[in-house]
Scaffold this motif. Structure first.
Motif, PDB file in Angstrom:
ATOM      1  N   GLU A 148       0.847  -1.220   0.000  1.00 14.14           N
ATOM      2  CA  GLU A 148       0.000   0.000   0.000  1.00 14.14           C
ATOM      3  C   GLU A 148       0.874   1.258   0.000  1.00 14.14           C
ATOM      4  O   GLU A 148       0.657   2.188  -0.783  1.00 14.14           O
ATOM      5  CB  GLU A 148      -0.845  -0.052   1.272  1.00 14.14           C
ATOM      6  N   LEU A 149       1.877   1.257   0.857  1.00 17.87           N
ATOM      7  CA  LEU A 149       2.757   2.436   0.970  1.00 17.87           C
ATOM      8  C   LEU A 149       3.565   2.630  -0.317  1.00 17.87           C
ATOM      9  O   LEU A 149       3.747   3.757  -0.782  1.00 17.87           O
ATOM     10  CB  LEU A 149       3.709   2.271   2.166  1.00 17.87           C
ATOM     11  N   ILE A 150       4.031   1.505  -0.893  1.00 21.38           N
ATOM     12  CA  ILE A 150       4.803   1.600  -2.142  1.00 21.38           C
ATOM     13  C   ILE A 150       3.934   2.195  -3.243  1.00 21.38           C
ATOM     14  O   ILE A 150       4.341   3.124  -3.949  1.00 21.38           O
ATOM     15  CB  ILE A 150       5.365   0.216  -2.559  1.00 21.38           C
ATOM     16  N   GLU A 151       2.714   1.689  -3.368  1.00 14.29           N
ATOM     17  CA  GLU A 151       1.838   2.187  -4.437  1.00 14.29           C
ATOM     18  C   GLU A 151       1.577   3.681  -4.255  1.00 14.29           C
ATOM     19  O   GLU A 151       1.654   4.459  -5.213  1.00 14.29           O
ATOM     20  CB  GLU A 151       0.523   1.417  -4.479  1.00 14.29           C
ATOM     21  N   GLU A 152       1.295   4.077  -3.015  1.00 14.64           N
ATOM     22  CA  GLU A 152       1.013   5.499  -2.770  1.00 14.64           C
ATOM     23  C   GLU A 152       2.240   6.346  -3.078  1.00 14.64           C
ATOM     24  O   GLU A 152       2.163   7.424  -3.637  1.00 14.64           O
ATOM     25  CB  GLU A 152       0.617   5.686  -1.304  1.00 14.64           C
ATOM     26  N   HIS A 153       3.394   5.841  -2.670  1.00 17.50           N
ATOM     27  CA  HIS A 153       4.642   6.596  -2.897  1.00 17.50           C
ATOM     28  C   HIS A 153       4.857   6.810  -4.397  1.00 17.50           C
ATOM     29  O   HIS A 153       5.154   7.907  -4.845  1.00 17.50           O
ATOM     30  CB  HIS A 153       5.830   5.832  -2.299  1.00 17.50           C
TER      31      HIS A 153
END
Lengths: 100, 100, 100, 100
Positions: free
Chosen positions: A55-60
């Motif tokens: 989730e964090l990777i996609e948002e980043h």
């Protein structure tokens, strides 16, 4: 504006659930539960952590790399991540930690 | 006697440290810290979880597989894991979850 | 122009080395080498594969996401990946496969 | 007798399939296929490698740890792995490489 603010509530829910799972591991150890069961609990925490990281990777990528040019034009944001290459460097340091 | 009791204190310390790390992720989200920093915190929780799992795996193999014949002779233990094959089944279900 | 063309030689070298490592695993099995040794050989192939994947991920992000706006302006490339969001979708399908 | 001999044919088939998958990655690079496709091919090789490693781990545990006492009695085998603790050390060095 760090992208985590946009989905803050959702990310916080995920992290709090993981906190609850870690507490379940602690209780299982205190209760001297079968170690096979403890291993399963730990494996499920890892699965939840992986979900959080994805989730964090996609948002980043979407907020600090894809949207960087647009944010730079609008002059919005926290002034750090209008450089998509810098944001890519940050991404890759996490990816390489996972892909040792 | 579930092997986790033998190293209970040590395992509990590990789990409580991990709980503290998860709380640090929660604080970082609440404080809207740079998402690159949040990703690094999550990566370090994963590293700690992996260390905990390796510890549990080693204990499971040494106490429920290697020591099974001995424990069966002495009649000690919780009656579950004197069958090293059953303990191997449990181990492999965790290993396969990690090696998807 | 698919970014792999730019670093084709370098990526091909990596893949051929991995091919050689896989052949070494095959030989070890044929020679009935100690299984601990076979496991180590397999672990090193995985390490090399992870290095290759990290390389491909970085190239994909820099060439199909960061450089997408520029390539769209210049009208260059294979017509697929000037949409950085589409390229992000592709990236995330690989990331989620790794972060199950 | 190293346990890999017992399931030699099966393990060899797995490794040869993986060799074929690595060749497919090489061809994709030579043909300058879309890098998203190359990433998927690499991800599938990793999945196959993980399957092979899980197979080797299970065999190692059942043949060199669970069966060690029996083999020691029968005086069979290659003289190395009648010490289940030594075999556990070997297992854990691979597990820890995977759980960094």
């Amino acid at each position: 504006m760090s992208h985590t603010r946009k989905n803050k509530a959702q990310l916080l829910n995920r992290v709090r659930r993981i906190g609850g799972q870690v507490e379940a591991v602690e209780r299982a150890l205190l209760d001297e539960v079968e170690c096979a069961k403890v291993m399963q609990l730990v494996a499920s925490v890892r699965g939840a952590m992986n979900g959080l990281m994805a989730e964090l990777i996609e948002e980043h990528v979407r907020n600090h790399i894809v949207a960087a040019p647009e944010m730079a034009l609008e002059g919005e944001g926290d002034g750090h991540h209008h450089d998509p290459n810098e944001a890519t460097d940050e991404l890759m340091s996490v990816v390489r930690a996972y892909l040792k």
